[in-house]
Design a protein around this motif. Sequence first.
Motif, PDB file in Angstrom:
ATOM      1  N   GLY A 133       0.793  -1.211   0.000  1.00  0.00           N
ATOM      2  CA  GLY A 133       0.000   0.000   0.000  1.00  0.00           C
ATOM      3  C   GLY A 133       0.831   1.268   0.000  1.00  0.00           C
ATOM      4  O   GLY A 133       2.040   1.261  -0.248  1.00  0.00           O
ATOM      5  N   ASP A 134       0.174   2.368   0.311  1.00  0.00           N
ATOM      6  CA  ASP A 134       0.821   3.676   0.348  1.00  0.00           C
ATOM      7  C   ASP A 134       1.711   3.813   1.574  1.00  0.00           C
ATOM      8  O   ASP A 134       1.558   3.094   2.572  1.00  0.00           O
ATOM      9  N   ILE A 135       2.633   4.770   1.486  1.00  0.00           N
ATOM     10  CA  ILE A 135       3.530   5.092   2.600  1.00  0.00           C
ATOM     11  C   ILE A 135       3.000   6.349   3.270  1.00  0.00           C
ATOM     12  O   ILE A 135       2.701   7.343   2.605  1.00  0.00           O
ATOM     13  N   ILE A 136       2.865   6.280   4.566  1.00  0.00           N
ATOM     14  CA  ILE A 136       2.434   7.429   5.368  1.00  0.00           C
ATOM     15  C   ILE A 136       3.592   7.799   6.278  1.00  0.00           C
ATOM     16  O   ILE A 136       4.120   6.936   6.991  1.00  0.00           O
ATOM     17  N   HIS A 137       4.001   9.068   6.253  1.00  0.00           N
ATOM     18  CA  HIS A 137       5.159   9.459   7.052  1.00  0.00           C
ATOM     19  C   HIS A 137       4.944  10.839   7.651  1.00  0.00           C
ATOM     20  O   HIS A 137       4.127  11.637   7.185  1.00  0.00           O
ATOM     21  N   GLY A 138       5.674  11.099   8.712  1.00  0.00           N
ATOM     22  CA  GLY A 138       5.587  12.388   9.375  1.00  0.00           C
ATOM     23  C   GLY A 138       6.632  12.496  10.461  1.00  0.00           C
ATOM     24  O   GLY A 138       7.333  11.522  10.774  1.00  0.00           O
TER      25      GLY A 138
ATOM     26  N   ARG B  80      -2.078   2.106 -10.384  1.00  0.00           N
ATOM     27  CA  ARG B  80      -1.691   3.254  -9.574  1.00  0.00           C
ATOM     28  C   ARG B  80      -0.413   2.941  -8.821  1.00  0.00           C
ATOM     29  O   ARG B  80      -0.229   1.833  -8.325  1.00  0.00           O
ATOM     30  N   SER B  81       0.487   3.879  -8.721  1.00  0.00           N
ATOM     31  CA  SER B  81       1.731   3.702  -7.981  1.00  0.00           C
ATOM     32  C   SER B  81       1.516   4.025  -6.509  1.00  0.00           C
ATOM     33  O   SER B  81       0.612   4.783  -6.135  1.00  0.00           O
ATOM     34  N   ALA B  82       2.363   3.426  -5.677  1.00  0.00           N
ATOM     35  CA  ALA B  82       2.304   3.740  -4.248  1.00  0.00           C
ATOM     36  C   ALA B  82       2.617   5.216  -4.027  1.00  0.00           C
ATOM     37  O   ALA B  82       3.526   5.768  -4.647  1.00  0.00           O
ATOM     38  N   GLN B  83       1.867   5.847  -3.156  1.00  0.00           N
ATOM     39  CA  GLN B  83       2.038   7.269  -2.877  1.00  0.00           C
ATOM     40  C   GLN B  83       2.739   7.466  -1.542  1.00  0.00           C
ATOM     41  O   GLN B  83       2.540   6.695  -0.597  1.00  0.00           O
ATOM     42  N   ASN B  84       3.545   8.501  -1.481  1.00  0.00           N
ATOM     43  CA  ASN B  84       4.130   8.961  -0.220  1.00  0.00           C
ATOM     44  C   ASN B  84       3.241  10.074   0.315  1.00  0.00           C
ATOM     45  O   ASN B  84       3.171  11.152  -0.276  1.00  0.00           O
ATOM     46  N   ARG B  85       2.549   9.821   1.410  1.00  0.00           N
ATOM     47  CA  ARG B  85       1.633  10.827   1.955  1.00  0.00           C
ATOM     48  C   ARG B  85       2.106  11.260   3.329  1.00  0.00           C
ATOM     49  O   ARG B  85       2.500  10.424   4.150  1.00  0.00           O
ATOM     50  N   ARG B  86       2.026  12.535   3.552  1.00  0.00           N
ATOM     51  CA  ARG B  86       2.311  13.024   4.901  1.00  0.00           C
ATOM     52  C   ARG B  86       1.113  12.743   5.790  1.00  0.00           C
ATOM     53  O   ARG B  86      -0.037  12.880   5.369  1.00  0.00           O
ATOM     54  N   GLY B  87       1.415  12.333   7.014  1.00  0.00           N
ATOM     55  CA  GLY B  87       0.351  12.064   7.971  1.00  0.00           C
ATOM     56  C   GLY B  87       0.826  12.368   9.374  1.00  0.00           C
ATOM     57  O   GLY B  87       1.974  12.770   9.596  1.00  0.00           O
TER      58      GLY B  87
END
Length: 649
Positions: free
Chosen positions: A37-42, A61-68
Amino acid sequence: MTKTVLILTAAIDLDGGDWFSPCWERVTRSMALGKAGDIIHGCVPGAALAIREEKPIAAGRSAQNRRGSFREQEDGSYVLLAGRIFNRTDLLRRFDLKQGMDDADLYAAVSARMGEAAYRAIVGDYAALQWFPQRRSLRLARSGTSNMPLHVWRDGSRIVISSLPGPILASGVPARINDDRVADELLLFSPDGRTSFYAGMHRVPGGGEEVHDPSGFKARRLWSVKDAPEIRLRRDEDYVEALDVLFDEAVSATMDGSSAPGILLSGGFDSQTVASYAVKRLPAGRRLQAFTSVPMQGWTPPPRPGIFGDESAHVRALCAMYPQIEPHFIEAADFRYGERGHRQFLVGGWPVFNEMNAHWSHASLEQAADLGCDLMLTGDLGNSGFSYDGLTGYPTWLREGQWFRLLREIGKSDDPRPFWRKLISLAVMPHVPVRWKRKMDRHRPWRPSAFATWCGMREDFARESGVLDRAEAGGHDIDFYDIPSARTWRANVVDSLNDGAPEIYLGYQLLYGVPMRDPTAYLPLLEFCAGIPDEQYLRDGQTRWLARRLMQGRVPEMVRLENRIGAQSSDWPQRFARDREDLIAEMERMKADERLAKIFDFERLAANLREWDGSDRPESRSNFKINAAVGRAMVSARFVSHVEGRNVG
């Protein structure tokens, strides 16, 4: 269902700074390899945190880097947890916690209430990280039988932790091989579960804990199968009834959340028993997709009466009992040796040392993904659990003075040797120190050196590197003599799998998007099996007595009464014969590399390949010289070349 985390990563500054800021974007990008899945980082005080969700993203769809954001827990910590907690419902009810909370929050809440005792209360397959910024303290832990690895790099106040080595390397740590770990692996030595293939890194072992602060770190084992409590029940039937309840619980826990399960199904006790419980847990209208390795066309059974190399008849018999099972027989004839090894190196950063079996694992998981499977069940720890053979009963009864039971079972053993020979061999010899046995067997032809048979390492390198001394100090027996204690035998198997399998399984999951789970590794089930006496496993000369009683009526009689051992990839002679010239040519190139030639005995391995007649005759020991020695050495050498960028492949 709450989301499941597949990969966790954290960069921490124990001094409260942010040294990781320049490299953090690169670190999170490195987490995006493979199917998940997606990457969530913060960022939180003193640390940068990231997770990758397990469930693969939609096609196209490519995996997304999302800020969280990451929640500060009630004890002031920030918690990441990869894997899953199995007894969520019980813990939520016990502590009156909010339904639907993530496993990381549940772990934090139980830990805050129970302290160190939380480790026993939480049942799961997980790796956990707790960062306490106010205390400047970091705690890392893995469950006792965990397929969730945890890698650590520390330099002073700077720490990087990740499920896999890749994100740590992306932070700027040099990619250098730890020769000690390579030597350990080639010698089949798993000293403590901490050593890494990467210089400067280490791992948290299964059942282990580490606490880091500015003064250093402390490590300890929180769980070992050796410490399982003794269990004594009144009747023989009580053991089977209790095992039945625990097995059903284990399969239910590991299948939770799956709507389209599969299973790696052999003709043996473990996966067949798992399948018999799994069919009861299938969602309505679903079938259990079963994947079985079968030999290539033209395979000839070797003259080995104690094994059977084609397990398809046993699998078909189980499918006849359970129409809900849909079998798929995997030949993978077009797979060459190590064909997808470099993909595994890339996504998992770890070698697959059972490369001689990897072709059908790759093919099975690929087909499972195409069929839409969202889970692959296995039975890897069955032999050290419910289907244990009980043969340590002989030396145990001798040690405990259970003379009548010992003499009775020796007499009923199907071993064809005279009674006195069986008594000495089965009951007395396991207690004799290994160094004495080696002196007795020094000139006996049936005990050849490891460096003449199954180990592809140079003997001079083994001596100079210190691995032989380390192995002896660690109690590792490279001659594989019988062990006098069931707990020691089980611990060796469990620790070896905990040490070698998690990164491999995680790599498979990233390649194909299908998680692998083992009900026989469910901790309450494994502890129960380890805590009951040997006489439940060996009775009236019948080995694996506990499993055979549990399996009655659940699996075909041809499986339940089978005394031979199923041999997967029994067609290895055909495969190695086909790839022989390519492997020899590769060895010649590797032999010219001083770094590799120092470790691997390419001269001996190539000579063995050239002289080999292409058969699997026991007297030739080709199964050791070719299948084991060449198979393990070549994947090791390829891995070293991959990590260090050596252009010799």
